[in-house]
Motif scaffolding. Structure first.
Motif, PDB file in Angstrom:
ATOM      1  N   ASP A 194      10.780 -42.035  46.624  1.00  0.00           N
ATOM      2  CA  ASP A 194       9.827 -40.987  46.997  1.00  0.00           C
ATOM      3  C   ASP A 194       9.328 -41.188  48.424  1.00  0.00           C
ATOM      4  N   HIS A 195       9.082 -42.426  48.808  1.00  0.00           N
ATOM      5  CA  HIS A 195       8.623 -42.713  50.172  1.00  0.00           C
ATOM      6  C   HIS A 195       9.700 -42.325  51.194  1.00  0.00           C
ATOM      7  N   ARG A 196      10.938 -42.719  50.925  1.00  0.00           N
ATOM      8  CA  ARG A 196      12.026 -42.364  51.851  1.00  0.00           C
ATOM      9  C   ARG A 196      12.150 -40.843  51.969  1.00  0.00           C
ATOM     10  N   ASN A 197      12.054 -40.160  50.845  1.00  0.00           N
ATOM     11  CA  ASN A 197      12.155 -38.698  50.849  1.00  0.00           C
ATOM     12  C   ASN A 197      10.986 -38.066  51.589  1.00  0.00           C
ATOM     13  N   MET A 198       9.799 -38.598  51.382  1.00  0.00           N
ATOM     14  CA  MET A 198       8.619 -38.050  52.046  1.00  0.00           C
ATOM     15  C   MET A 198       8.723 -38.213  53.554  1.00  0.00           C
ATOM     16  N   ARG A 199       9.321 -39.314  53.996  1.00  0.00           N
ATOM     17  CA  ARG A 199       9.509 -39.501  55.441  1.00  0.00           C
ATOM     18  C   ARG A 199      10.373 -38.376  56.021  1.00  0.00           C
ATOM     19  N   LEU A 200      11.387 -37.963  55.290  1.00  0.00           N
ATOM     20  CA  LEU A 200      12.237 -36.855  55.752  1.00  0.00           C
ATOM     21  C   LEU A 200      11.431 -35.565  55.863  1.00  0.00           C
ATOM     22  N   VAL A 201      10.588 -35.318  54.885  1.00  0.00           N
ATOM     23  CA  VAL A 201       9.745 -34.118  54.889  1.00  0.00           C
ATOM     24  C   VAL A 201       8.755 -34.179  56.053  1.00  0.00           C
ATOM     25  N   LEU A 202       8.167 -35.347  56.267  1.00  0.00           N
ATOM     26  CA  LEU A 202       7.205 -35.502  57.370  1.00  0.00           C
ATOM     27  C   LEU A 202       7.884 -35.359  58.732  1.00  0.00           C
ATOM     28  N   ASP A 203       9.147 -35.749  58.824  1.00  0.00           N
ATOM     29  CA  ASP A 203       9.880 -35.556  60.081  1.00  0.00           C
ATOM     30  C   ASP A 203       9.985 -34.073  60.424  1.00  0.00           C
ATOM     31  N   ILE A 204      10.146 -33.235  59.410  1.00  0.00           N
ATOM     32  CA  ILE A 204      10.195 -31.788  59.641  1.00  0.00           C
ATOM     33  C   ILE A 204       8.840 -31.301  60.152  1.00  0.00           C
ATOM     34  N   VAL A 205       7.779 -31.757  59.515  1.00  0.00           N
ATOM     35  CA  VAL A 205       6.431 -31.375  59.969  1.00  0.00           C
ATOM     36  C   VAL A 205       6.262 -31.781  61.421  1.00  0.00           C
ATOM     37  N   GLU A 206       6.670 -32.987  61.741  1.00  0.00           N
ATOM     38  CA  GLU A 206       6.522 -33.463  63.122  1.00  0.00           C
ATOM     39  C   GLU A 206       7.304 -32.594  64.105  1.00  0.00           C
ATOM     40  N   GLU A 207       8.513 -32.201  63.748  1.00  0.00           N
ATOM     41  CA  GLU A 207       9.300 -31.315  64.616  1.00  0.00           C
ATOM     42  C   GLU A 207       8.599 -29.982  64.826  1.00  0.00           C
ATOM     43  N   GLU A 208       8.064 -29.432  63.763  1.00  0.00           N
ATOM     44  CA  GLU A 208       7.396 -28.133  63.852  1.00  0.00           C
ATOM     45  C   GLU A 208       6.102 -28.232  64.657  1.00  0.00           C
TER      46      GLU A 208
ATOM     47  N   ASP B 145       7.772 -22.787  62.210  1.00  0.00           N
ATOM     48  CA  ASP B 145       8.133 -22.071  60.993  1.00  0.00           C
ATOM     49  C   ASP B 145       6.999 -22.297  59.979  1.00  0.00           C
ATOM     50  N   PHE B 146       6.009 -21.390  60.023  1.00  0.00           N
ATOM     51  CA  PHE B 146       4.844 -21.557  59.148  1.00  0.00           C
ATOM     52  C   PHE B 146       5.217 -21.445  57.672  1.00  0.00           C
ATOM     53  N   ASP B 147       6.228 -20.652  57.347  1.00  0.00           N
ATOM     54  CA  ASP B 147       6.661 -20.568  55.945  1.00  0.00           C
ATOM     55  C   ASP B 147       7.196 -21.916  55.471  1.00  0.00           C
ATOM     56  N   LEU B 148       7.966 -22.562  56.315  1.00  0.00           N
ATOM     57  CA  LEU B 148       8.495 -23.886  55.982  1.00  0.00           C
ATOM     58  C   LEU B 148       7.358 -24.898  55.840  1.00  0.00           C
ATOM     59  N   LEU B 149       6.420 -24.872  56.779  1.00  0.00           N
ATOM     60  CA  LEU B 149       5.271 -25.776  56.697  1.00  0.00           C
ATOM     61  C   LEU B 149       4.432 -25.507  55.448  1.00  0.00           C
ATOM     62  N   ARG B 150       4.292 -24.247  55.089  1.00  0.00           N
ATOM     63  CA  ARG B 150       3.538 -23.905  53.876  1.00  0.00           C
ATOM     64  C   ARG B 150       4.256 -24.449  52.643  1.00  0.00           C
ATOM     65  N   SER B 151       5.579 -24.357  52.622  1.00  0.00           N
ATOM     66  CA  SER B 151       6.351 -24.907  51.499  1.00  0.00           C
ATOM     67  C   SER B 151       6.203 -26.423  51.424  1.00  0.00           C
ATOM     68  N   ILE B 152       6.180 -27.061  52.589  1.00  0.00           N
ATOM     69  CA  ILE B 152       6.017 -28.519  52.612  1.00  0.00           C
ATOM     70  C   ILE B 152       4.634 -28.900  52.082  1.00  0.00           C
ATOM     71  N   ALA B 153       3.610 -28.183  52.520  1.00  0.00           N
ATOM     72  CA  ALA B 153       2.258 -28.478  52.024  1.00  0.00           C
ATOM     73  C   ALA B 153       2.192 -28.262  50.517  1.00  0.00           C
ATOM     74  N   GLU B 154       2.816 -27.203  50.037  1.00  0.00           N
ATOM     75  CA  GLU B 154       2.837 -26.928  48.592  1.00  0.00           C
ATOM     76  C   GLU B 154       3.565 -28.048  47.845  1.00  0.00           C
ATOM     77  N   TYR B 155       4.702 -28.452  48.374  1.00  0.00           N
ATOM     78  CA  TYR B 155       5.460 -29.554  47.767  1.00  0.00           C
ATOM     79  C   TYR B 155       4.594 -30.814  47.693  1.00  0.00           C
ATOM     80  N   THR B 156       3.917 -31.124  48.803  1.00  0.00           N
ATOM     81  CA  THR B 156       3.088 -32.327  48.856  1.00  0.00           C
ATOM     82  C   THR B 156       1.965 -32.268  47.829  1.00  0.00           C
ATOM     83  N   LEU B 157       1.420 -31.087  47.631  1.00  0.00           N
ATOM     84  CA  LEU B 157       0.357 -30.945  46.631  1.00  0.00           C
ATOM     85  C   LEU B 157       0.889 -31.014  45.207  1.00  0.00           C
TER      86      LEU B 157
END
Length: 182
Positions: free
Chosen positions: A11-25, A36-48
């Motif tokens: 889960d930690h390794r996977n979360m790092r990949l997701v956070l890398d996307i946030v950082e790029e955005e 890409d606010f839709d992508l960021l919204r999906s990431i926030a939803e996933y995290t929750l």
């Protein structure tokens, strides 16, 4: 015994990949481009929905058992449960801000960037600390029976992005991660 900790590590390794996307955005946003606010919204939803509801409670079970076996662990690790609560609160603020930005609600650009950077660091730093201090201590202190009881109490679901079937709402995240891996 290793199954619980192995899943937490994945889960930690996977979360790092997701956070890398946030950082790029966020970097794109900082440079004046529209993220890409839709992508960021999906990431926030996933995290929750996945880390906040399933991953962190699993870590909390390990932490509770570790403190029971080794009370001094809390002084070294800190209050992991409170950190997870704080991260959940921050994630809800981040999700609300991203949802507002996606609807063109005006907000100071610097404020949104700062919130996103806080979201990134409050996700990344605890993972590093857990891997450095919490995991080794748990491995040393907990018995096979402890791990079995933790595994029995933990809720097991498939990760909606990294599991065997990607949920529709997270396809864009999954596709973006696949581009990282190429």
């Amino acid at each position: 015994m290793m199954q619980v900790l192995d899943q937490i590590g994945r889960d930690h390794r996977n979360m790092r990949l997701v956070l890398d996307i946030v950082e790029e955005e966020v970097s794109a946003y900082h440079e004046g481009r529209n993220p890409d606010f839709d992508l960021l919204r999906s990431i926030a939803e996933y995290t929750l929905h996945y880390p906040d509801l399933f991953h962190h409670p699993k870590e909390d079970l390990v932490f509770e058992r570790l403190v029971m076996r080794d009370p001094s662990a809390k002084a070294v690790i800190g209050d992991l449960i409170r950190e997870h609560e704080r991260l959940g609160e921050l994630t809800r603020r981040f999700a609300a801000a991203i949802a507002n930005a996606a609807r063109d609600v005006e907000m100071p650009r610097a404020w949104l960037e700062a919130l996103a950077m806080e979201y990134l660091s409050v996700n990344r730093l605890p993972m590093q600390a857990e891997e450095k201090h919490f995991f080794p201590r748990a491995l040393a202190a907990l018995t096979d029976r402890d791990w079995a009881e933790i595994d029995q109490r933990a809720v097991h679901i498939s990760d909606p992005i990294f599991g065997p079937r990607v949920e529709n709402g997270y396809l864009a995240i999954h596709e973006r991660i696949q581009k990282f891996r190429l």
